[in-house]
Scaffold this motif. Structure first.
Motif, short mmCIF file in Angstrom:
data_model
loop_
_atom_site.label_atom_id
_atom_site.label_comp_id
_atom_site.label_asym_id
_atom_site.label_seq_id
_atom_site.Cartn_x
_atom_site.Cartn_y
_atom_site.Cartn_z
N UNK A 204 43.05 12.03 19.04
CA UNK A 204 41.80 11.73 18.35
C UNK A 204 41.29 10.34 18.74
N UNK A 205 42.19 9.37 18.85
CA UNK A 205 41.77 8.03 19.24
C UNK A 205 41.23 8.00 20.67
N UNK A 206 41.86 8.76 21.58
CA UNK A 206 41.40 8.80 22.96
C UNK A 206 39.99 9.40 23.06
N UNK A 207 39.75 10.48 22.33
CA UNK A 207 38.41 11.09 22.33
C UNK A 207 37.37 10.14 21.75
N UNK A 208 37.73 9.39 20.72
CA UNK A 208 36.80 8.43 20.13
C UNK A 208 36.49 7.28 21.09
N UNK A 209 37.53 6.78 21.79
CA UNK A 209 37.31 5.69 22.74
C UNK A 209 36.53 6.15 23.97
N UNK A 210 36.64 7.44 24.34
CA UNK A 210 35.88 7.95 25.46
C UNK A 210 34.38 7.94 25.16
N UNK A 211 34.01 8.17 23.91
CA UNK A 211 32.60 8.12 23.51
C UNK A 211 32.08 6.69 23.44
N UNK A 212 32.92 5.74 23.08
CA UNK A 212 32.51 4.33 22.97
C UNK A 212 33.44 3.49 23.83
N UNK A 213 33.06 3.17 25.07
CA UNK A 213 33.94 2.38 25.96
C UNK A 213 34.26 1.00 25.43
N UNK A 214 33.35 0.43 24.62
CA UNK A 214 33.63 -0.91 24.10
C UNK A 214 34.87 -0.91 23.20
N UNK A 215 35.14 0.20 22.55
CA UNK A 215 36.33 0.27 21.71
C UNK A 215 37.60 0.12 22.54
#
Length: 311
Positions: free
Chosen positions: A205-216
């Motif tokens: 879940x964290x990887x999918x969220x970071x893929x949408x927002x590279x700044x994360x």
């Protein structure tokens, strides 16, 4: 004559005093008195306190009405699953009918003791080892019922029966210890596997969220650097940020584009110095084809070199 009469009176008084002393009895608060007259039971049960009986004719027997604690000797038996064990217990009982306790049985204490031993052996043979170790309440109730059934006719009430200790052979103890250790290890592995499964789901879940927002991803990178810097390490490795590589790549592309535009303008006008004209190119012998120059890889295609900061 008077002296003989006085002597007779004194003798009779002494005999009366001796008879009164022989007839007097004291029954304690926790006792009851059962009177036998010429071997026959009297119906009246003497309560606690001072009481009188007929000398020579009556015989008073006192019965203790307190709860008696009787230990049952350890009994060795084989359980239903063929395990040899030694079990000891304790019996709490009291007399509820003093007359029956004296008449119905010769010695009610000995009778209760023998009945408890035989009942304990019987309950061992009917039970499994697991029941003896973990389900003692049920066994205590069954043992109490087995002892109380014949004891009712003796004027005795079984108040409570408790199994004290269960002794196992050494080989059985070692086997049970190995079994318990294996079970604990199995549960630990299951818990670890469950934790890994939950962690993998959260990481996905964290990887999918970071893929949408590279700044994360960059924020996470900085947090990791801070966490590593807090440790007492001698070397700290800092990877080059991706944004810096993209910035340098765009700058190199702009420089190549400007150079390409400059080459195109020179071909459209007068030949630059060092360039041959068309007749000269025709007269010149054919040169072997030069291999095409391999394009320089961009910065993104290069592997980023980590910077090392010595502390």
């Amino acid at each position: 004559m008077v002296d003989a009469l006085v002597t007779l009176i004194v003798v009779l008084a002494c005999l009366g005093a001796l008879g009164a002393l022989a007839a007097a009895r004291v029954v304690k608060q926790y006792e009851r008195g059962v009177v036998f007259r010429l071997g026959r039971l009297r119906s009246d049960i003497r309560g606690p306190g001072f009481t009188m009986i007929t000398p020579v004719v009556d015989r008073l027997q006192k019965v203790n009405m307190q709860i008696v604690t009787m230990p049952v000797p350890a009994q060795e038996g084989i359980t239903r699953d063929n395990v040899t064990v030694r079990v000891d217990a304790v019996v709490y009982f009291k007399v509820v009918d003093p007359a029956e306790a004296l008449i119905a049985v010769e010695d009610y204490r000995f009778a209760v003791s023998q009945m408890a031993q035989t009942s304990l052996r019987s309950i061992i043979g009917k039970s499994d080892l697991d029941d003896l170790l973990s389900n003692r309440e049920k066994l205590n109730q069954g043992l109490e019922l087995m002892i109380d059934s014949p004891a009712v006719g003796w004027g005795v009430h079984i108040d409570r029966v408790e199994i004290k200790d269960v002794s196992l052979p050494e080989t059985m103890k070692r086997s049970m210890a190995r079994q318990a250790e294996a079970d604990r290890e199995r549960r630990a592995r299951v818990i670890n596997a469950d934790a890994e499964l939950q962690a993998s789901k959260k990481l996905a879940e964290a990887a999918s969220q970071m893929a949408d927002t590279p700044s994360a991803l960059q924020l996470r990178l900085l947090q990791t650097v801070m966490a590593v810097a807090a440790e007492k390490n001698s070397t700290l490795v800092l990877p080059i940020p991706v944004e810096l590589l993209r910035f340098l790549e765009r700058g190199q592309q702009e420089i190549q584009g400007a150079a390409a535009r400059t080459d195109g303008g020179a071909e459209g006008g007068a030949p630059a110095a060092g360039q041959a004209t068309a007749p000269e190119r025709e007269a010149a012998p054919a040169q072997p084809a030069q291999p095409a120059r391999q394009a320089m890889p961009t910065l993104t295609e290069r592997e980023p070199e980590p910077h090392t900061v010595e502390r």
